[in-house]
Scaffold this motif. Structure first.
Motif, PDB file in Angstrom:
ATOM      1  N   THR A   1      29.718-122.299  52.093  1.00 13.90           N
ATOM      2  CA  THR A   1      30.336-121.373  53.054  1.00 13.90           C
ATOM      3  C   THR A   1      30.595-122.062  54.392  1.00 13.90           C
ATOM      4  OG1 THR A   1      28.125-120.545  53.638  1.00 13.90           O
ATOM      5  CG2 THR A   1      29.355-119.325  51.963  1.00 13.90           C
ATOM      6  N   TYR A   2      30.510-123.387  54.416  1.00 14.54           N
ATOM      7  CA  TYR A   2      30.862-124.221  55.567  1.00 14.54           C
ATOM      8  C   TYR A   2      29.945-124.019  56.771  1.00 14.54           C
ATOM      9  CZ  TYR A   2      34.815-125.778  52.896  1.00 14.54           C
ATOM     10  OH  TYR A   2      35.586-126.345  51.914  1.00 14.54           O
TER      11      TYR A   2
ATOM     12  N   GLY B   1      29.558-110.187  51.524  1.00 12.87           N
ATOM     13  CA  GLY B   1      30.438-110.040  50.375  1.00 12.87           C
ATOM     14  C   GLY B   1      31.423-111.202  50.305  1.00 12.87           C
ATOM     15  N   PRO B   2      32.268-111.226  49.271  1.00 12.67           N
ATOM     16  CA  PRO B   2      33.246-112.315  49.131  1.00 12.67           C
ATOM     17  C   PRO B   2      34.226-112.332  50.308  1.00 12.67           C
ATOM     18  CG  PRO B   2      33.023-111.073  47.088  1.00 12.67           C
ATOM     19  CD  PRO B   2      32.322-110.278  48.143  1.00 12.67           C
ATOM     20  N   ILE B   3      34.463-113.522  50.845  1.00 10.46           N
ATOM     21  CA  ILE B   3      35.402-113.686  51.960  1.00 10.46           C
ATOM     22  C   ILE B   3      36.444-114.720  51.561  1.00 10.46           C
ATOM     23  CG2 ILE B   3      35.674-114.491  54.339  1.00 10.46           C
ATOM     24  CD1 ILE B   3      33.001-113.364  55.010  1.00 10.46           C
ATOM     25  N   ARG B   4      37.687-114.410  51.823  1.00  6.69           N
ATOM     26  CA  ARG B   4      38.759-115.356  51.535  1.00  6.69           C
ATOM     27  C   ARG B   4      38.917-116.311  52.710  1.00  6.69           C
ATOM     28  NH1 ARG B   4      44.990-114.121  49.714  1.00  6.69           N
ATOM     29  NH2 ARG B   4      45.186-115.872  48.286  1.00  6.69           N
TER      30      ARG B   4
ATOM     31  N   GLN C   1      38.673-117.925  58.262  1.00  4.77           N
ATOM     32  CA  GLN C   1      37.826-116.993  57.518  1.00  4.77           C
ATOM     33  C   GLN C   1      38.289-115.556  57.738  1.00  4.77           C
ATOM     34  OE1 GLN C   1      33.457-118.054  57.597  1.00  4.77           O
ATOM     35  NE2 GLN C   1      34.086-119.283  59.359  1.00  4.77           N
ATOM     36  N   GLY C   2      38.251-114.778  56.652  1.00  5.82           N
ATOM     37  CA  GLY C   2      38.642-113.367  56.744  1.00  5.82           C
ATOM     38  C   GLY C   2      40.082-113.099  56.377  1.00  5.82           C
TER      39      GLY C   2
ATOM     40  N   MET D   1      43.598-122.286  49.897  1.00  6.80           N
ATOM     41  CA  MET D   1      43.034-120.939  50.000  1.00  6.80           C
ATOM     42  C   MET D   1      42.036-120.725  48.863  1.00  6.80           C
ATOM     43  SD  MET D   1      46.539-118.898  51.025  1.00  6.80           S
ATOM     44  CE  MET D   1      45.711-117.344  51.319  1.00  6.80           C
ATOM     45  N   PHE D   2      40.902-120.067  49.179  1.00  4.58           N
ATOM     46  CA  PHE D   2      39.850-119.853  48.183  1.00  4.58           C
ATOM     47  C   PHE D   2      38.949-118.716  48.648  1.00  4.58           C
ATOM     48  CE2 PHE D   2      38.980-123.295  51.101  1.00  4.58           C
ATOM     49  CZ  PHE D   2      37.773-122.933  51.673  1.00  4.58           C
ATOM     50  N   VAL D   3      38.040-118.304  47.770  1.00  5.86           N
ATOM     51  CA  VAL D   3      37.098-117.217  48.065  1.00  5.86           C
ATOM     52  C   VAL D   3      35.688-117.760  47.965  1.00  5.86           C
ATOM     53  CG1 VAL D   3      36.235-114.951  47.362  1.00  5.86           C
ATOM     54  CG2 VAL D   3      38.684-115.456  47.230  1.00  5.86           C
ATOM     55  N   ARG D   4      34.823-117.370  48.924  1.00  5.27           N
ATOM     56  CA  ARG D   4      33.429-117.771  48.914  1.00  5.27           C
ATOM     57  C   ARG D   4      32.535-116.538  49.049  1.00  5.27           C
ATOM     58  NH1 ARG D   4      35.033-121.882  47.225  1.00  5.27           N
ATOM     59  NH2 ARG D   4      34.731-124.016  48.014  1.00  5.27           N
ATOM     60  N   PRO D   5      31.444-116.464  48.267  1.00  6.20           N
ATOM     61  CA  PRO D   5      30.492-115.353  48.426  1.00  6.20           C
ATOM     62  C   PRO D   5      29.649-115.536  49.682  1.00  6.20           C
ATOM     63  CG  PRO D   5      29.704-116.896  46.765  1.00  6.20           C
ATOM     64  CD  PRO D   5      31.068-117.379  47.181  1.00  6.20           C
TER      65      PRO D   5
END
Length: 224
Positions: A97-98, A186-189, A151-152, A178-182
Motif C-alpha cells: 500500500t506504499y 477497504g479496497p482503494i484504487r 490514491q482514491g 492503475m490498480f487496486v490495493r486492500p
C-alpha cells in the motif's frame, strides 16, 4: 600332546585371526578420518556464513529499518555521515500500500559500511541497519522522487480521466499504471505516474493534491 605344544598352537591361531582379511578392499583399513561427515576444508563454511561475510572490496549493501513516512534520503545520509553517500545510493522500500518500511543503502566499500555501523551506534541507534545483498538491492524499484502515487481514484475512472486530472502537468502518459490495493478502509484504487524530473513531480503534487477526479478527492504521494 604336551601342555607346551597346546599353548603354542593356541598362540598361532590367535596370530592368524589378527591378520587383515585379504578378501577385503585395502580402503577398509584406511584411517577413519576419510569417512568423516565433516567437510574436508573447513574454510569453505556454510552458505549462510558466506552470505554474511562482508567483501573486502566492491560495493556493500545494507537495509536501514525503523524509518517512517516522514524519513527522507537526506535524513539517512546525515545519520550515516562520513560514508560518502548520495541520494542515488539509497532506495526506499514500500509495502503493497506504499507505506515506507525500510531503505536500501549501497555503500562504495566495506570501510564505508563499517563507518555507517559506528555512526548508527554512536547516535543512539535511532535507526537499525542489517546486511543485505546485491540481489535485494536490484529488485528494489528506484522512484527517486520522480513518481507520484494517486490514491482514491473512482472505480469507474479510465486513464483518460486520470490524464484530465493531471492536465497542466508534464508527465509520461505511457507510464500510468492503475490498480487496486486492500487497505484498512477497504479496497482503494491507485495509480502510479512517472515524471521527467523531481521538480515536475513536486509541481504536480503541489497543484493537484486533494483535487477531484470525477467525484472523488484524490490524495497524492511522492515516492522516493
Amino acid at each position: 600332546m604336551s601342555q607346551l605344544s597346546r599353548a603354542a598352537m593356541k598362540w598361532s591361531r590367535l596370530m592368524e585371526t589378527a591378520q587383515p582379511n585379504r578378501r577385503l578392499p585395502s580402503t577398509f583399513f584406511l584411517s577413519p578420518k576419510l569417512f568423516s561427515t565433516e567437510a574436508s576444508d573447513s574454510s569453505l563454511g556454510s552458505a549462510d556464513d558466506q552470505f554474511f561475510r562482508i567483501p573486502d572490496s566492491g560495493s556493500v549493501y545494507g537495509r536501514v529499518n525503523n524509518i517512517t513516512k516522514f524519513t527522507t534520503k537526506s535524513d539517512i545520509i546525515n545519520v550515516l555521515e562520513g560514508c560518502n553517500l548520495n541520494p542515488h545510493n539509497l532506495k526506499v522500500e514500500y509495502t503493497r500500500t506504499y507505506l515506507p518500511k525500510s531503505m536500501m543503502v549501497e555503500f562504495p566499500s566495506r570501510s564505508a559500511y563499517d563507518a555507517a555501523v559506528k555512526s548508527i551506534n554512536r547516535k543512539g541507534r535511532l535507526f537499525n541497519m542489517i546486511r543485505a545483498d546485491k540481489a535485494q538491492w536490484d529488485i528494489t524499484t528506484p522512484y527517486d522522487g520522480k513518481v507520484i502515487l494517486l490514491q482514491g481514484i473512482p472505480r469507474n475512472a479510465l486513464i483518460d480521466d486520470v490524464e484530465r486530472f493531471l492536465s497542466g502537468c508534464h508527465y509520461d502518459s505511457s507510464s500510468i499504471q492503475m490498480f487496486v490495493r486492500p487497505t484498512d478502509q477497504g479496497p482503494i484504487r491507485m495509480a502510479l505516474v512517472r515524471f521527467p524530473s523531481q521538480a515536475l513531480a513536486m509541481h504536480a503534487y503541489i497543484t493537484k493534491n486533494r483535487g477531484f477526479c470525477l467525484n472523488n478527492q484524490i490524495t497524492l504521494q511522492v515516492l522516493h
